[in-house]
Write a protein that holds these residues in place. Structure first.
Motif, mmCIF file in Angstrom:
data_model
loop_
_atom_site.group_PDB
_atom_site.id
_atom_site.type_symbol
_atom_site.label_atom_id
_atom_site.label_comp_id
_atom_site.label_asym_id
_atom_site.label_seq_id
_atom_site.Cartn_x
_atom_site.Cartn_y
_atom_site.Cartn_z
ATOM 1 N N VAL A 1 26.050 57.929 47.498
ATOM 2 C CA VAL A 1 27.301 58.046 48.256
ATOM 3 C C VAL A 1 28.312 57.060 47.667
ATOM 4 O O VAL A 1 27.967 55.898 47.441
ATOM 5 C CB VAL A 1 27.044 57.710 49.743
ATOM 6 C CG1 VAL A 1 28.334 57.736 50.526
ATOM 7 C CG2 VAL A 1 26.029 58.673 50.332
ATOM 8 N N ARG B 1 30.869 54.226 47.187
ATOM 9 C CA ARG B 1 30.959 53.001 47.960
ATOM 10 C C ARG B 1 32.023 53.053 49.044
ATOM 11 O O ARG B 1 31.848 52.575 50.151
ATOM 12 C CB ARG B 1 31.217 51.826 47.024
ATOM 13 C CG ARG B 1 30.574 50.551 47.487
ATOM 14 C CD ARG B 1 30.544 49.556 46.390
ATOM 15 N NE ARG B 1 29.333 49.723 45.592
ATOM 16 C CZ ARG B 1 28.839 48.750 44.829
ATOM 17 N NH1 ARG B 1 29.457 47.605 44.740
ATOM 18 N NH2 ARG B 1 27.756 48.960 44.135
ATOM 19 N N GLY B 2 33.130 53.666 48.710
ATOM 20 C CA GLY B 2 34.226 53.738 49.680
ATOM 21 C C GLY B 2 33.870 54.539 50.919
ATOM 22 O O GLY B 2 34.474 54.365 51.979
ATOM 23 N N CYS B 3 32.848 55.386 50.799
ATOM 24 C CA CYS B 3 32.499 56.249 51.926
ATOM 25 C C CYS B 3 31.422 55.655 52.808
ATOM 26 O O CYS B 3 31.007 56.265 53.799
ATOM 27 C CB CYS B 3 32.015 57.608 51.402
ATOM 28 S SG CYS B 3 33.302 58.502 50.539
ATOM 29 N N TRP B 4 30.915 54.498 52.417
ATOM 30 C CA TRP B 4 29.810 53.932 53.170
ATOM 31 C C TRP B 4 30.174 53.700 54.628
ATOM 32 O O TRP B 4 29.383 53.983 55.528
ATOM 33 C CB TRP B 4 29.344 52.615 52.533
ATOM 34 C CG TRP B 4 28.523 52.827 51.281
ATOM 35 C CD1 TRP B 4 28.102 54.019 50.786
ATOM 36 C CD2 TRP B 4 28.047 51.832 50.403
ATOM 37 N NE1 TRP B 4 27.380 53.835 49.652
ATOM 38 C CE2 TRP B 4 27.325 52.501 49.381
ATOM 39 C CE3 TRP B 4 28.129 50.447 50.368
ATOM 40 C CZ2 TRP B 4 26.706 51.823 48.333
ATOM 41 C CZ3 TRP B 4 27.495 49.781 49.328
ATOM 42 C CH2 TRP B 4 26.798 50.450 48.332
ATOM 43 N N GLN C 1 32.324 55.207 56.460
ATOM 44 C CA GLN C 1 32.401 56.491 57.138
ATOM 45 C C GLN C 1 31.012 57.005 57.493
ATOM 46 O O GLN C 1 30.757 57.472 58.595
ATOM 47 C CB GLN C 1 33.124 57.485 56.222
ATOM 48 C CG GLN C 1 33.613 58.727 56.906
ATOM 49 C CD GLN C 1 34.488 58.384 58.084
ATOM 50 O OE1 GLN C 1 35.278 57.433 58.074
ATOM 51 N NE2 GLN C 1 34.352 59.148 59.142
ATOM 52 N N THR C 2 30.119 56.892 56.519
ATOM 53 C CA THR C 2 28.751 57.366 56.733
ATOM 54 C C THR C 2 28.099 56.599 57.872
ATOM 55 O O THR C 2 27.443 57.194 58.737
ATOM 56 C CB THR C 2 27.915 57.193 55.455
ATOM 57 O OG1 THR C 2 28.664 57.651 54.329
ATOM 58 C CG2 THR C 2 26.608 57.934 55.546
ATOM 59 N N HIS D 1 29.269 57.776 61.146
ATOM 60 C CA HIS D 1 28.671 59.063 61.465
ATOM 61 C C HIS D 1 27.248 58.879 61.987
ATOM 62 O O HIS D 1 26.855 59.455 63.000
ATOM 63 C CB HIS D 1 28.685 59.956 60.214
ATOM 64 C CG HIS D 1 28.306 61.370 60.494
ATOM 65 N ND1 HIS D 1 27.848 62.211 59.513
ATOM 66 C CD2 HIS D 1 28.309 62.089 61.627
ATOM 67 C CE1 HIS D 1 27.578 63.388 60.036
ATOM 68 N NE2 HIS D 1 27.855 63.357 61.336
ATOM 69 N N GLN E 1 29.009 45.408 56.076
ATOM 70 C CA GLN E 1 30.235 46.180 56.159
ATOM 71 C C GLN E 1 31.193 45.571 57.182
ATOM 72 O O GLN E 1 32.401 45.512 56.966
ATOM 73 C CB GLN E 1 29.920 47.640 56.536
ATOM 74 C CG GLN E 1 29.294 48.432 55.410
ATOM 75 C CD GLN E 1 30.247 48.596 54.237
ATOM 76 O OE1 GLN E 1 31.379 49.048 54.399
ATOM 77 N NE2 GLN E 1 29.803 48.223 53.060
#
Lengths: 374, 558
Positions: free
Chosen positions: B359, B361-364, B366-367, B370, B410
């Protein structure tokens, strides 16, 4: 080199003596020396077993020994029986001595001490004699247990493990004997024929003739120059069978039809003789009008069913054998008068029986009733 | 010494009786009984040898008048001769009976007798007169051809088994159940003999057509034991078959792994990874049935230890190894993810099973949000569909260390307002049992701490004491309370990443670690963090160096 060869000679003598009552005179020093020689020769085999000149020299010396002893006609070799045996000659010697009850007390004690020193530091390079012996005991038990608890005789003899092993041994021995003396194999086989249970021997020969070409033993794979052509053993067997009609007749009589078909397919040189035999057998039968069947005159004559069986099996073989057989039958039929009516010529009847058998088979398989192939 | 000698006498009587009953082990009952006792009998032989080698022949017979019968009986039992080193030890015992200098004919006869028995053990039990005559006639001795014969027999049996397995309908060529069972019994003493491997493999892999298990349990146990002790090497397919067919073997393999983990150095994930990979369990777990059993055993271990961090870490490492193994598996044979996690919603499973490395890194962030939403939904959903409530969801979540351990990082890295979802996730991770109110409180507490830390990260000078105050940590609150552990980890994280962190790191730790238990916890945290950074490649050189140094220092302290 000469000292090595002398060593070999002396050790082979020693090995031969180790089975006799002569060991009564052995003292611990003799035992120790014998084991040392064995260890030395084993070491030589491991180091130089692949090395051309040394190996060739050793083999040649062994072959000389055998020739001098006139071994091939008489029986198993008393001393070293093969080059491979050098690889475990220490085990061989140990076992022979252990089996020999003539051994004196002192010698016996010393032997046992040498063979089984007890738990200790294992040799890093080579397996110790103690380990080899323990492994042999374990292997023997394994074979015993599998034999009585899992093994079932394979109806296809050529796939049976006991048969295959015997066949492998026969081929190996033939190859070695062949190297020692050109006429060796023939004399050797004849002497075996006289000494061994014949039924088993015939089966082993058949299985040997069906084995795939001998693959080289792992330790010899790197040796390209060694003159080992696969199939040498088989060739010797075929040659011998062809030269001994009595044996070949027994061979054809004793073995099942299917097996003989396979053997003749694989070794075309045998087919004319086989067919000749079958023809001879067929000619001995006459037609009994009352019973309406072909019978023999003497009890040892091959009965009709068996004859039919064999021809049937041969007709199921792939060409060219199948064609040869049919041609032979047709020829015989023609010589007899080319009758189409049954009861006059056995060859006619055979062909009729074979054809109808084939017809029925094609029906069963759903094929069109083509008679052209038979 | 006297006690040992009494023990030996008792054992002697016991084994003498057993051997008499077993005789040559030719019936099903005697074979089974022999198999079960093989290892113990070998131990007894060893003890006997230790005793016998100190005595001379006459003394031996005074002490054990029937020793010759005992040893002879053992020699007639092929199972005993075939097992491991029993044949060697038997031989050594027999050698002890030999008189060095026999004084009379009786002693001489004894010596002869011993020689005979030794020869019998080694001359290999002959069978098939025809075969023996033939080989002798050719000039061969058993040593020349027994290895080849064994090989042929093994291969022939193995191929017969395979054919049996494939030819379902040809009843004529089927192997009878009795023969199969017999074969499996016979293999028990032979498991560690390499020549027999193809047969063992075939027995495991080819399971014939009977509805119930035919092979003897002793066989499975013996194979499993050999696998765990690395005395046999079988292909993975055979090992999987073993564990699928015989559940106790799989359980034993897991217990063996646990034992190794317990007895090894604490808090070293790299070593744990080695042990896990070595056990072949991750590969085997690619089969869902095995995965379920393994997971269940992990769950039990977790419950029994009240959620010990070491167990959590082990589960996470296991999952990682498992996912790697799954990746390498033949894609056609892959099972659906659902089969590994049957009680989880597919969407949650899918998200959690993603590797953070896959995934961007920038989406971590968001994940993680979720994941939080889905988990929260599962936890707060009290309908019949959900199984087990919050603990199940938590158990699922902790499998995935990649994500679980990432939440705190994060939160600390972003300067923005901490998202409620992540706060919830963090609170949930550290205390799944909390009620809604308690969790809400924790979230508020964490938010406050984060705020302070953010402010401190901008200041030029940091002090450990300030940090502690900011975290609301004082010596009066129970240091083991989950919220405290959470906050400790936040502080540690902060110290590793903040620009000035390295200056106050040691002070912070000193203030935190009042007890040995907490020190271990910190070591665990550092080890885990480094392990994860290594794998995901998200380390900054400075943080990494700091963490490594701290870890080293702390390890020397405990």
């Amino acid at each position: 080199m000469e000292s090595l060869l002398q060593h070999l000679d002396r050790f082979s003598e020693l090995l031969a003596v180790s089975r006799t009552a002569h060991v009564r005179t052995w003292d611990p020093v003799t035992v120790r020396r014998a084991l040392q020689w064995a260890r030395y020769l084993r070491h030589i085999h491991r180091r130089f077993g692949r090395h051309g000149p040394i190996r060739t020299a050793l083999e040649r010396r062994l072959h000389n020994q055998w020739r001098q002893e006139g071994v091939f006609g008489r029986g198993p070799v008393p001393g070293l029986a093969s080059f491979q045996a050098l690889g475990h000659c220490d085990v061989l010697l140990s076992l022979r001595l252990l089996e020999n009850q003539a051994l004196g007390d002192a010698a016996r004690h010393h032997l046992v001490q040498q063979l089984f020193p007890g738990p200790g530091v294992p040799d890093a390079d080579e397996e110790t004699l103690q380990e080899s012996l323990a492994r042999l005991a374990r292997c023997g038990s394994a074979v015993h247990m599998l034999r009585f608890n899992g093994y079932r005789k394979n109806l296809n003899l050529q796939e049976d493990s006991l048969m295959k092993t015997q066949a492998d041994l026969l081929l190996e021995r033939l190859q070695e004997v062949g190297k020692a003396e050109a006429e060796g194999p023939a004399r050797f086989l004849s002497s075996l024929w006289e000494r061994l249970p014949q039924n088993n021997f015939l089966k082993v020969i058949a299985v040997a003739l069906l084995q795939p070409p001998l693959s080289p033993r792992p330790q010899e794979e790197s040796e390209p120059s060694i003159h080992k052509t696969p199939g040498e053993g088989s060739q010797a067997l075929v040659h011998w069978l062809l030269g001994n009609s009595e044996v070949f007749a027994a061979f054809c009589r004793a073995l099942p039809a299917g097996l003989l078909t396979l053997v003749t397919s694989r070794h075309p040189a045998l087919s004319p003789v086989y067919l000749g035999l079958l023809t001879d057998w067929g000619q001995r039968l006459h037609y009994d009008l009352q019973k309406g069947i072909w019978v023999g005159t003497e009890s040892q004559d091959v009965p009709w069913e068996e004859l039919h069986n064999r021809f049937q099996s041969l007709c199921q073989a792939p060409p060219p054998l199948k064609d040869k057989v049919l041609t032979a039958l047709e020829t015989c039929k023609a010589q007899d008068g080319d009758f189409e009516v049954p009861g006059l010529s056995i060859w006619t009847d055979l062909l009729l029986a074979l054809r109808s058998g084939a017809f029925r088979k094609r029906q069963v398989l759903g094929l069109s009733p083509g008679l052209s192939s038979v | 010494m006297a006690q040992e000698s009494v023990d030996l006498s008792c054992d002697y009587q016991f084994w003498m009786q057993k051997l008499s009953v077993w005789d040559q082990a030719s019936t099903l009952g005697t074979q089974q009984d022999t198999c079960v006792h093989l290892a113990r009998f070998q131990e007894f032989l060893r003890k006997m040898y230790e005793a016998l080698k100190e005595m001379d022949s006459n003394t031996i017979f005074e002490r054990f008048p029937t020793i010759d019968q005992l040893l002879a009986k053992a020699c007639w039992n092929p199972f005993i001769l075939a097992y491991d080193e029993s044949q060697k030890i038997l031989i050594w015992c027999l050698c002890c009976l030999i008189n060095k200098e026999p004084q009379n004919s009786r002693q001489s006869k004894l010596n002869s007798w011993v020689q005979g028995v030794l020869s019998h053990i080694l001359s290999a039990l002959r069978f098939d007169k025809e075969v023996a005559l033939f080989t002798q006639g050719l000039g061969y001795a058993p040593i020349d051809y027994y290895p080849g014969l064994l090989k042929n027999m093994v291969l022939s049996l193995a191929s017969e088994l395979r054919e049996n397995h494939l030819n379902g309908f040809n009843t004529q060529r089927r192997m009878t159940p009795e023969r199969l069972a017999s074969l499996s019994r016979v293999c028990v003493p032979l498991i560690t003999l390499p020549d027999v491997d193809p047969l063992v493999e075939a027995l495991l892999v080819c399971h014939g057509h009977e509805p119930q298990e035919i092979l003897q349990p002793e066989f499975f146990e013996a194979v499993n034991e050999a696998i765990l002790l690395k005395k046999i090497s079988l292909p993975m397919s055979a090992v999987v078959c073993l564990w699928l067919r015989h559940l106790p073997s799989l359980e034993k393999a897991m217990l063996h792994l646990f034992e190794k983990l317990i007895s090894s150095e604490r808090n070293c994930l790299r070593r744990i990874e080695c042990f896990i990979k070595d056990s072949s369990l991750p590969q085997a777990a690619c089969h869902p049935a095995i995965f379920r059993v393994v997971d269940e055993m992990f769950r039990c271990a977790l419950l029994e230890t009240d959620g010990a961090p070491e167990i959590i870490a082990t589960i996470q490492v296991f999952m990682q190894c498992f996912l790697e193994a799954l990746e390498k598996e033949n894609k056609q044979l892959r099972f659906a993810l659902k089969t590994y996690f049957p009680y989880t919603s597919p969407s949650l499973a899918m998200v959690l099973l993603q590797d953070p490395q896959d995934v961007p890194r920038g989406c971590w962030l968001q994940t993680l949000k979720h994941i939080s939403e889905l988990l929260r939904e599962a936890v707060e959903d009290q309908t019949h569909g959900s199984r087990g409530g919050p603990l199940e969801s938590w158990f699922l979540f902790i499998h995935f260390g990649g994500w679980a351990e990432m939440v705190a990082e994060q939160l600390l890295r972003s300067a923005a307002e901490p998202p409620a979802a992540l706060l919830w996730l963090l609170a949930f991770y550290y205390s799944p049992h909390d009620g809604r109110q308690q969790r809400a409180q924790t979230m508020v507490q964490v938010k406050a701490v984060l705020g302070h830390l953010l402010a401190m990260s901008r200041s030029s000078s940091l002090s450990a004491r300030d940090l502690q105050t900011a975290a609301g940590q004082d010596t009066e609150t129970d240091p083991r309370a989950p919220a405290q552990q959470l906050i400790r980890h936040l502080l540690l994280n902060f110290v590793l990443w903040a620009p000035g962190g390295h200056t106050i790191a040691r002070d912070v730790i000193t203030l935190m670690a009042h007890t040995a238990e907490i020190t271990h916890e910190i070591i665990g945290f550092l080890d885990q963090t480094l392990y994860r950074w290594d794998r995901l490649g998200i380390e900054s050189p400075r943080s990494g160096k700091l963490a490594r140094e701290l870890l080293k220092e702390l390890r020397t302290q405990v």
